[in-house]
Scaffold this active site. Structure first.
Site, short mmCIF file in Angstrom:
data_model
loop_
_atom_site.label_atom_id
_atom_site.label_comp_id
_atom_site.label_asym_id
_atom_site.label_seq_id
_atom_site.Cartn_x
_atom_site.Cartn_y
_atom_site.Cartn_z
N CYS A 181 0.83 -1.00 -0.14
CA CYS A 181 -0.08 0.03 -0.19
C CYS A 181 0.79 1.20 -0.44
O CYS A 181 0.82 2.05 -0.65
CB CYS A 181 -0.77 0.12 1.47
SG CYS A 181 -1.76 -1.56 1.78
N CYS A 216 -7.93 -2.18 -4.59
CA CYS A 216 -6.23 -1.88 -4.73
C CYS A 216 -5.43 -2.91 -4.91
O CYS A 216 -4.36 -2.73 -5.17
CB CYS A 216 -5.94 -1.29 -3.29
SG CYS A 216 -6.96 0.56 -3.01
#
Lengths: 274, 213
Positions: A183, A235
């Site tokens: 991330c 994501c």
């Protein structure tokens, strides 16, 4: 919060930016600002007619309709503030619940209510969770809207919450897969874009707040309202990782970390996103 | 090659002896995170697990140290990365810039799962514009990485530069331990020939990258 070394890539990027500047990129920086302004204008325009308002209304109807094997409504659902106390509840999630002995986010807690109050099986409760027609999406949008104006408040001080916040932070920095992404690869640098899309720096409270106050959100590129879990799963897909299981602990841990970072932000969901 | 390598390693070792603080991750949290990963990706095949979730030494170290490894670990990462680099069979490190231009724009390939997977065999690209400005005609360029427009002006295009840029794209950690950039060659995402095409996109005088105003 995060240790100072969490910020190392930002310093490195600053060095890169300086190098880029030296090679005569000053004009491009101006162009960046204009692009960002145009996108913001477009977003504001769109937000004046957010299709998620309809999702919210349908969610409210569903919330108050007797359904399931027990033919009951969800009006006695306890999202952490007591049965039926919806106002501001979303802003304090995820949190630890003694009755399930789990840290739950809004989506897993909602399913607990659907099972306990309405008698649904887990499989029936989460049926088509990824679809724009799913009960979960409608209900979560309604629940989130009842926190409009409330401050995100996830201090994660309860021991189980604290454990997940720390694990969520470690997950945020965990690199793997064919592109070595975590991330943090995209989401730990202030003022940066992927293509023309600004990416929030979740190590910065103001960025974390601006992002988290808007979910669930109508995504213009998808033509759908997405919950936070749906967003995180996408994501992770873009990182070229496999799909995590819906309502898995990885998604809860990441949300505890992100909501902790975003604490103090004033909820404004459902939002509108790219 | 040795000329380029040795000063970097020497510099990193100098840092070691200077006793730079080695700020690490939180062991308990990292251990818990790994437990969570094992429990959360349940429908993954062993092949997918190994290729996409199992960390190699470099990934694990860069995660633990949040991309700022202490000098001894940094030296190891750089050495391993340098040893990993393979070159095209014909030895040409400056390929075809037109092919490189295509690869730089391709963002698809390699998405798996039930929700929005890529069709099997879909072409992989470098997706360079996600993070870098390159050809000035492409305005939708990200800025997570440095602006590379007019790259020859910045770096020249001597054989040394060509090799350095090839190595960077093949395995970015060979020059910067815990670089954020994917290891395109090392991870098998791009072939050595495709890496050479991207080198040409950056360093061929005819490439649009070098035609900026």
């Amino acid at each position: 919060m995060t240790t100072s070394n969490a910020r190392a890539p930002a310093r490195r990027l600053a060095a890169f930016a300086a190098a880029a500047f030296l090679c005569g990129a000053a004009a491009v920086l101006g162009q960046d600002d204009r692009a960002t302004q145009e996108i913001q204008k477009y977003r504001q325009m769109l937000e004046e007619g957010n299709p998620a308002d309809l999702t919210e209304a349908r969610g409210e109807e569903l919330w108050k309709t007797p359904r399931g094997p027990k033919h009951a409504t969800l009006e006695r659902c306890d999202l952490g503030l007591g049965p039926g106390q919806l106002e501001g509840a979303y802003a304090k999630l995820p949190r630890y619940f003694a009755d399930t002995d789990k840290v739950q986010d809004v989506e897993s807690r909602l399913v607990t209510c659907m099972m306990a109050l309405q008698g649904y099986s887990y499989a029936d409760a989460i049926k088509n969770w990824y679809s724009t027609e799913s009960d979960i999406e409608l209900l979560v949008t309604y629940i989130a809207a009842q926190s409009k104006g409330a401050k995100i408040d996830v201090p994660a001080t309860q021991p189980r919450e604290a454990e997940l916040a720390a694990a969520g932070e470690a997950l945020f920095f965990r690199r793997s897969g064919p592109l070595d992404f975590s991330c943090a690869t995209c989401h730990s640098h202030a003022g940066r874009r992927v293509r023309l899309q600004e990416v929030a720096d979740f190590l910065l409270p103001e960025d974390a707040r601006a992002a988290m106050i808007k979910w669930p959100a109508y995504r213009v590129s998808q033509g759908e309202v997405w919950t936070m879990e749906r967003r995180l799963i996408d994501c992770i897909r873009q990182m070229r990782w496999p799909e995590p299981q819906y309502q898995s602990e990885a998604l809860i841990a990441l949300q505890v970390f992100l909501q902790k970072q975003a604490s103090g932000g004033v909820m404004d969901a459902p939002g509108m996103k790219r | 090659m040795m000329r380029a390598t040795m000063p970097l390693i020497a510099a990193l070792l100098a840092l070691t002896s200077a006793g730079a603080p080695a700020a690490g991750g939180n062991d308990t949290a990292v251990k818990k995170a790994e437990e969570i990963v094992r429990k959360s990706f349940v429908e993954v095949t062993p092949d997918e697990w190994n290729a996409r979730l199992q960390q190699d030494q470099t990934q694990a170290a860069c995660s633990y140290y949040r991309n700022e490894p202490p000098p001894d670990i940094a030296v190891r990462i750089v050495s391993e990365a340098q040893a990993s680099i393979r070159y095209p069979a014909d030895g040409k490190l400056l390929g075809n810039w037109k092919e490189g231009a295509k690869l730089a724009a391709i963002s698809t390939g390699g998405h798996i799962g039930k929700l929005q997977p890529d069709p099997p065999g879909r072409e992989h690209g470098g997706n360079c514009y996600a993070c870098h400005a390159l050809a000035p005609q492409e305005v939708a360029a990200g800025n997570l990485g440095p602006n590379l427009t007019n790259y020859i002006k910045l770096r020249g295009n001597s054989p040394g530069t060509v090799k350095s840029v090839y190595d960077k794209i093949y395995n970015a950690h060979a020059q910067y331990p815990c670089s954020l950039m994917p290891r395109f060659g090392h991870n098998g995402w791009l072939t050595p020939e495709q890496v050479a095409d991207l080198v040409a996109f950056l360093l061929d005088a005819e490439s649009p990258v070098n035609k900026g105003q």
